[in-house]
Design an enzyme around this catalytic site. Sequence first.
Site, mmCIF file in Angstrom:
data_model
loop_
_atom_site.group_PDB
_atom_site.id
_atom_site.type_symbol
_atom_site.label_atom_id
_atom_site.label_comp_id
_atom_site.label_asym_id
_atom_site.label_seq_id
_atom_site.Cartn_x
_atom_site.Cartn_y
_atom_site.Cartn_z
ATOM 1 N N GLY A 14 0.586 -1.279 0.002
ATOM 2 C CA GLY A 14 -0.017 0.020 -0.130
ATOM 3 C C GLY A 14 0.768 1.396 -0.072
ATOM 4 O O GLY A 14 0.129 2.492 0.291
ATOM 5 N N SER A 20 2.328 8.388 2.073
ATOM 6 C CA SER A 20 1.710 7.164 2.477
ATOM 7 C C SER A 20 2.133 6.856 3.928
ATOM 8 O O SER A 20 3.151 6.543 4.166
ATOM 9 C CB SER A 20 1.822 5.947 1.444
ATOM 10 O OG SER A 20 1.370 6.165 0.256
ATOM 11 N N ILE A 21 0.641 6.438 4.653
ATOM 12 C CA ILE A 21 1.152 5.940 5.958
ATOM 13 C C ILE A 21 2.080 4.722 5.958
ATOM 14 O O ILE A 21 3.006 4.388 6.662
ATOM 15 C CB ILE A 21 -0.398 5.491 6.770
ATOM 16 C CG1 ILE A 21 -0.791 6.702 7.012
ATOM 17 C CG2 ILE A 21 0.254 4.760 8.089
ATOM 18 C CD1 ILE A 21 -2.511 6.622 7.530
ATOM 19 N N TYR A 160 -18.126 9.330 4.250
ATOM 20 C CA TYR A 160 -17.124 8.448 4.419
ATOM 21 C C TYR A 160 -18.012 7.002 4.009
ATOM 22 O O TYR A 160 -17.622 6.102 3.300
ATOM 23 C CB TYR A 160 -16.626 8.073 5.680
ATOM 24 C CG TYR A 160 -15.424 7.306 5.967
ATOM 25 C CD1 TYR A 160 -14.485 7.569 4.948
ATOM 26 C CD2 TYR A 160 -15.285 6.241 6.546
ATOM 27 C CE1 TYR A 160 -13.156 6.768 5.013
ATOM 28 C CE2 TYR A 160 -14.248 5.337 6.689
ATOM 29 C CZ TYR A 160 -13.226 5.508 5.820
ATOM 30 O OH TYR A 160 -12.168 4.842 5.857
ATOM 31 N N LYS A 167 -14.839 -0.219 6.958
ATOM 32 C CA LYS A 167 -13.903 -0.477 7.664
ATOM 33 C C LYS A 167 -14.592 -1.333 9.042
ATOM 34 O O LYS A 167 -13.887 -1.767 10.174
ATOM 35 C CB LYS A 167 -13.560 0.999 8.293
ATOM 36 C CG LYS A 167 -12.557 1.536 7.163
ATOM 37 C CD LYS A 167 -11.380 1.324 7.065
ATOM 38 C CE LYS A 167 -10.436 2.060 6.140
ATOM 39 N NZ LYS A 167 -9.183 1.321 5.901
ATOM 40 N N ARG A 197 -3.457 14.031 5.337
ATOM 41 C CA ARG A 197 -3.587 14.338 3.887
ATOM 42 C C ARG A 197 -2.858 13.481 2.936
ATOM 43 O O ARG A 197 -1.788 13.899 2.463
ATOM 44 C CB ARG A 197 -3.382 15.906 3.703
ATOM 45 C CG ARG A 197 -4.265 16.732 4.061
ATOM 46 C CD ARG A 197 -3.748 18.127 3.999
ATOM 47 N NE ARG A 197 -3.588 18.500 5.525
ATOM 48 C CZ ARG A 197 -4.386 19.806 5.949
ATOM 49 N NH1 ARG A 197 -5.216 20.694 5.004
ATOM 50 N NH2 ARG A 197 -4.037 20.268 6.936
ATOM 51 N N THR A 198 -3.358 12.197 2.979
ATOM 52 C CA THR A 198 -2.598 11.165 2.255
ATOM 53 C C THR A 198 -3.314 11.143 0.550
ATOM 54 O O THR A 198 -4.399 12.002 0.604
ATOM 55 C CB THR A 198 -2.764 9.718 2.469
ATOM 56 O OG1 THR A 198 -4.160 9.261 2.535
ATOM 57 C CG2 THR A 198 -1.905 9.568 3.868
#
Length: 260
Positions: A14, A20-21, A160, A167, A197-198
């Site tokens: 990912g 990116s996280i 969302y 989720k 803010r990705t």
Amino acid sequence: MSDLMQGKTVLVTGVRNERSIAWHAAVALNREGANVIFSVYAEREQASVTRLLDSAGISAPILLCDATNEEQVQRMMGEIGEISGGKLSGFIHSMAFANKDELTGEYIATSQDGFNIANVSSVYTLITLSKAARPLLNAAGGGSIVTLTYLGAERVIPNYNIMGVAKAGLEASVRYLAYDLGKENIRVNSVSAGPIRTLAARAIAGMDAMVKEVAEKSPLKREVTPAEVGDTVLFLLSDWARGITGETIYVDCGYHIMGF
Ligand code: IMJ
């Protein structure tokens, strides 16, 4: 560099760009001595991860895998086994997708197709990856699986929509997978990140105002950073978290504790 993750191989899915996280988790893993293997969705991401690794001075394999395709996942785990001597200590599941037109307006407008797409790509992929990684995790004597979730799983966050429901399913899947795999010393947890803010968030209308408002209302009075989320993912992958499974850890500057 310390030796917290020395001798452990971890798969990071990912990563799309430097925000990116998953990228920040990978940097933390590398810092602590892990062998990191990347998997990316498409060739575009392969190019950007190559560039990120170059600029960070890290060398690591980058495998191509669409996790919604069970054959591709099986093949990738075979490749990982060859790279790592048959062992894997853990992986990060950091992927989600919903049709953009269903991340705006009313949830009641969700289509059956959109419902399926969101759940297959954001939830079922965790099952597919866990199933395929299981022998490699067992060969390592156990392991740790970490996924990324969001507060919209349990509270209504306007727009969302179907991702919130996906989720919720993801967090429940974490608990059921934790139960299934616990007897094999494989832990499964999620990290619930505050808004960041990705790429996955920037496309959303009103995101900037929301990030600011959440920061103002949160106990720490600031935005959460992807590096902070990455460090918590690292913790869950490490032996420091050996007693934690089935859990959701919030990295949101405390926002979710507030009632008003
Ligand atoms: C996404 C939609 C609506 C509100 C949102 C988000 N808020 C946050 C996000 C408040 C923080 C980002 N987020 C947590 C996500 O899980 C995003 C998932 C996502 C984003 C897109 C954008 C582009 C696209 N499909 C997507 N599918 C999932 O086409």
